[in-house]
Design a protein around this motif. Structure first.
Motif, PDB file in Angstrom:
ATOM      1  N   UNK A  32      11.916  11.188  10.875  1.00  0.00           N
ATOM      2  CA  UNK A  32      12.678  10.525   9.823  1.00  0.00           C
ATOM      3  C   UNK A  32      12.345   9.059   9.631  1.00  0.00           C
ATOM      4  N   UNK A  33      11.305   8.580  10.312  1.00  0.00           N
ATOM      5  CA  UNK A  33      10.953   7.168  10.199  1.00  0.00           C
ATOM      6  C   UNK A  33       9.487   7.008   9.820  1.00  0.00           C
ATOM      7  N   UNK A  34       9.144   5.786   9.372  1.00  0.00           N
ATOM      8  CA  UNK A  34       7.753   5.477   9.129  1.00  0.00           C
ATOM      9  C   UNK A  34       7.059   5.070  10.412  1.00  0.00           C
ATOM     10  N   UNK A  35       5.740   5.026  10.406  1.00  0.00           N
ATOM     11  CA  UNK A  35       4.988   4.602  11.597  1.00  0.00           C
ATOM     12  C   UNK A  35       5.314   3.159  11.968  1.00  0.00           C
ATOM     13  N   UNK A  81      -0.184   3.440  16.030  1.00  0.00           N
ATOM     14  CA  UNK A  81       1.187   3.495  15.539  1.00  0.00           C
ATOM     15  C   UNK A  81       1.935   4.621  16.255  1.00  0.00           C
ATOM     16  N   UNK A  87       0.848  -1.191   0.000  1.00  0.00           N
ATOM     17  CA  UNK A  87       0.000   0.000   0.000  1.00  0.00           C
ATOM     18  C   UNK A  87       0.880   1.236   0.000  1.00  0.00           C
ATOM     19  N   UNK A 132       4.964   6.995   2.012  1.00  0.00           N
ATOM     20  CA  UNK A 132       5.162   5.783   2.790  1.00  0.00           C
ATOM     21  C   UNK A 132       4.634   4.572   2.050  1.00  0.00           C
ATOM     22  N   UNK A 135      -0.775  -3.722   8.493  1.00  0.00           N
ATOM     23  CA  UNK A 135       0.169  -3.158   7.545  1.00  0.00           C
ATOM     24  C   UNK A 135       1.398  -2.661   8.295  1.00  0.00           C
ATOM     25  N   UNK A 136       2.571  -2.950   7.751  1.00  0.00           N
ATOM     26  CA  UNK A 136       3.859  -2.563   8.330  1.00  0.00           C
ATOM     27  C   UNK A 136       4.522  -1.563   7.383  1.00  0.00           C
ATOM     28  N   UNK A 137       4.965  -0.435   7.961  1.00  0.00           N
ATOM     29  CA  UNK A 137       5.441   0.676   7.139  1.00  0.00           C
ATOM     30  C   UNK A 137       6.953   0.679   6.981  1.00  0.00           C
ATOM     31  N   UNK A 138       7.390   1.196   5.834  1.00  0.00           N
ATOM     32  CA  UNK A 138       8.785   1.479   5.591  1.00  0.00           C
ATOM     33  C   UNK A 138       9.133   2.868   6.109  1.00  0.00           C
ATOM     34  N   UNK A 139      10.413   3.284   5.942  1.00  0.00           N
ATOM     35  CA  UNK A 139      10.857   4.578   6.467  1.00  0.00           C
ATOM     36  C   UNK A 139      10.389   5.765   5.635  1.00  0.00           C
TER      37      UNK A 139
END
Lengths: 114, 114
Positions: free
Chosen positions: B40-43, B35, A33, A90, A103-107
């Motif tokens: 600088x990071x994603x959730x 979350x 996503x 994201x 859902x797991x997020x990237x940076x």
């Protein structure tokens, strides 16, 4: 195991240009996503892809498009960039095609449009 | 786009204090998630709730899925400096054009003074 990876980390473009952002999901995850996060707000849903097909779409103009590859990685394309497209983009991955999966997020990729 | 109503917008607390934040919506959600996002990071996922009335803990964090399916809260007990960050609630519906879409709140900025 590696988490969700995104590239590039930062990007500067000018109005009217086109940009491509990339995402690799967690190993074994088949769904990706995309979200846009403007400074000071929560992420806004753009697309979800599963098995290379679009499964969901948010309220974004047709300038935004995406695709998913056989290895489940994904690209987000934005054409005719506007200043308002400046944001953190994201990518999130989930196991499969079930709508309620976590859902797991990237940076993220931080895009600045000048 | 649609966002959940998350409050408070920001909190300044002393180390050791308890924290409470909540989210409300005019829409029903099948899943509620909380979350945390750092600069600088994603959730990063803290807690996922899948059933109305469900109360779930993760260490010092406790979250509940409201009975009406239109609200959720998150409590943090005995706060520590590393709790600093932005906390987001997110709701997920199943099926239709909202497939895979997470709807986020505006975020709660938490500052913890040692």
């Amino acid at each position: 195991d590696a988490g969700v990876t995104q590239s590039p980390t930062h990007l500067i473009k000018t109005r009217g240009q086109q940009v491509t952002l990339r995402c690799s999901p967690i190993s074994g995850h088949k769904s990706v996503s995309w979200y846009q996060q403007v400074l000071g707000q929560g992420p806004q849903f753009i697309f979800q892809y599963y098995e290379k097909e679009e499964r969901g779409r948010g309220n974004f103009p047709d300038r935004f498009s995406a695709r998913q590859f056989p290895n489940y990685s994904s690209e987000l394309n934005v054409n005719a960039l506007l200043l308002g497209d400046s944001a953190l983009y994201l990518c999130a991955s989930s196991l499969g095609g079930q709508g309620g999966e976590t859902q797991y997020f990237g940076p993220g990729t931080r895009l600045l449009v000048l | 786009g649609q966002q959940l109503n998350q409050s408070p917008q920001s909190m300044f607390i002393q180390e050791g204090e308890d924290v409470s934040m909540n989210c409300t919506s005019s829409s029903i959600f099948n899943t509620w998630l909380w979350y945390k996002q750092e600069p600088g990071e994603g959730p990063v996922l803290l807690i996922a709730l899948y059933k109305a009335g469900e109360l779930t803990s993760n260490g010092r964090l406790t979250a509940q899925f409201g009975i009406t399916r239109k609200d959720s809260f998150l409590n943090i007990s005995a706060s520590i400096p590393s709790d600093v960050g932005i906390y987001f609630c997110a709701g997920q519906q199943a099926g239709g054009t909202s497939y895979g879409k997470l709807t986020f709140g505006q975020g709660t900025i938490l500052t913890v003074h040692p």
